[in-house]
Write an enzyme that holds these catalytic residues in place. Structure first.
Site, PDB file in Angstrom:
ATOM      1  N   GLU A  47       0.850  -1.197   0.000  1.00 25.19           N
ATOM      2  CA  GLU A  47       0.000   0.000   0.000  1.00 25.19           C
ATOM      3  C   GLU A  47       0.883   1.243   0.000  1.00 25.19           C
ATOM      4  O   GLU A  47       1.641   1.472   0.944  1.00 25.19           O
ATOM      5  CB  GLU A  47      -0.906   0.003   1.241  1.00 25.19           C
ATOM      6  CG  GLU A  47      -1.713   1.290   1.361  1.00 25.19           C
ATOM      7  CD  GLU A  47      -2.430   1.449   2.693  1.00 25.19           C
ATOM      8  OE1 GLU A  47      -2.684   0.429   3.382  1.00 25.19           O
ATOM      9  OE2 GLU A  47      -2.718   2.600   3.065  1.00 25.19           O
ATOM     10  N   ARG A  51       0.383  10.447   0.200  1.00 22.11           N
ATOM     11  CA  ARG A  51       0.642  11.559   1.104  1.00 22.11           C
ATOM     12  C   ARG A  51       1.885  12.314   0.745  1.00 22.11           C
ATOM     13  O   ARG A  51       2.278  13.226   1.466  1.00 22.11           O
ATOM     14  CB  ARG A  51       0.917  11.062   2.520  1.00 22.11           C
ATOM     15  CG  ARG A  51      -0.179  10.390   3.139  1.00 22.11           C
ATOM     16  CD  ARG A  51       0.240  10.101   4.574  1.00 22.11           C
ATOM     17  NE  ARG A  51      -0.592   9.054   5.035  1.00 22.11           N
ATOM     18  CZ  ARG A  51      -0.359   8.310   6.073  1.00 22.11           C
ATOM     19  NH1 ARG A  51       0.706   8.532   6.802  1.00 22.11           N
ATOM     20  NH2 ARG A  51      -1.177   7.375   6.398  1.00 22.11           N
ATOM     21  N   LYS A 134     -11.119  -2.319   6.639  1.00 25.14           N
ATOM     22  CA  LYS A 134      -9.923  -1.972   7.421  1.00 25.14           C
ATOM     23  C   LYS A 134     -10.413  -1.492   8.792  1.00 25.14           C
ATOM     24  O   LYS A 134     -11.400  -0.763   8.864  1.00 25.14           O
ATOM     25  CB  LYS A 134      -9.184  -0.869   6.668  1.00 25.14           C
ATOM     26  CG  LYS A 134      -8.146  -0.087   7.447  1.00 25.14           C
ATOM     27  CD  LYS A 134      -7.374   0.822   6.498  1.00 25.14           C
ATOM     28  CE  LYS A 134      -6.694   1.960   7.232  1.00 25.14           C
ATOM     29  NZ  LYS A 134      -5.789   2.730   6.369  1.00 25.14           N
TER      30      LYS A 134
HETATM   31  C1  3PG Z   1      -1.010   5.121   8.492  1.00 25.87           C
HETATM   32  O1  3PG Z   1      -1.928   5.847   8.771  1.00 25.87           O
HETATM   33  O2  3PG Z   1       0.085   5.511   8.072  1.00 25.87           O
HETATM   34  C2  3PG Z   1      -1.235   3.664   8.595  1.00 25.87           C
HETATM   35  O3  3PG Z   1      -2.359   3.414   9.339  1.00 25.87           O
HETATM   36  C3  3PG Z   1      -0.041   2.979   9.170  1.00 25.87           C
HETATM   37  O4  3PG Z   1       0.064   3.261  10.487  1.00 25.87           O
HETATM   38  P1  3PG Z   1       1.380   2.824  11.294  1.00 25.87           P
HETATM   39  O5  3PG Z   1       2.484   3.757  10.861  1.00 25.87           O
HETATM   40  O6  3PG Z   1       0.992   3.015  12.718  1.00 25.87           O
HETATM   41  O7  3PG Z   1       1.679   1.407  10.938  1.00 25.87           O
END
Ligand code: 3PG
Length: 213
Positions: A47, A51, A134
């Site tokens: 994934e 961002r 999710k």
């Molecule tokens: C995010 O928002 O970046 C994902 O949910 C991943 O979260 P994490 O960095 O806590 O694994």
């Protein structure tokens, strides 16, 4: 694509490995070696969060890596969906769900792993036909005990918990009946990316890929 088709597609993806790496890519030059390292370590489903300015280019590069299945995270709008599909994303992930976003993904044939944080949100997605969701943000929402509790009255929904998941707590989630796999960024830490330590990432991926479910 119907919500049922999307759910079937997402279930198959979630069963490919216990962990879906959540990737924040700042340098497009990292995209290909990162994807190769994760796939080599046994984590084929990737994934890429939308961002960073290079995220779509990163998806384009990663989509060329054999054995990988690359999706786009943080889809918020129909424009995100169009851009993700154009870049070659095979699935989408969103922190929550809106009818506008679900309509756009269904029209674009992009399976959406939509986020739910409460029983009502999970029920709303289930009512529309989404049986794979999710759970976000997993740890902040009460973690594995909360997800277990939601699973008791709504056993037909299976989850990919994400947000605050790490090697310290991932087994708590993976041992639940309503968890297919977990999402997390710990398998691609910023320091290793910046150092180009692809062997280090292969090692983290191997450790995650060997987790029992
Ligand atoms: C995010 O928002 O970046 C994902 O949910 C991943 O979260 P994490 O960095 O806590 O694994």
């Amino acid at each position: 694509m119907t919500p049922q088709d999307a759910s079937r597609a997402n279930e198959a993806l979630c069963l490919l490995a216990p962990v879906i790496p959540v990737l924040v890519i700042d340098d497009v030059a990292h995209a290909r070696p990162l994807a190769e390292a994760l796939v080599a370590g046994g984590l084929p489903v990737l994934e890429v969060t939308l961002r960073t300015p290079v995220a779509l280019d990163a998806i384009r590069e990663m989509a060329k890596v054999e054995g990988g299945v690359v999706g786009a995270g943080t889809l918020l709008t129909p424009a995100d969906v169009t851009a993700a599909v154009e870049a070659g994303a095979k699935f989408g992930v969103s922190p929550g769900a809106t009818d506008t976003l679900l309509d756009a993904c269904e029209a674009a044939d992009l399976p959406l792993l939509a986020g739910a944080a409460t029983a009502s949100e999970a029920m709303a997605l289930l009512e529309r036909g989404y049986t794979v969701q999710k759970f976000f943000p997993a740890e902040a929402n009460g973690g594995a005990p909360a997800l277990k509790a939601i699973g008791a009255p709504i056993p037909q929904v299976k989850f990919c918990p994400t947000g605050g998941v790490s090697m310290k707590n991932v087994n708590d989630y993976l041992s639940l009946k309503n968890v297919l796999c977990c999402g997390g960024s710990w398998v691609a830490p910023k320091e290793l990316l910046q150092a180009g330590d692809w062997d280090g990432i292969v090692a983290l991926a191997r450790e995650a890929a060997a987790l029992p479910r």
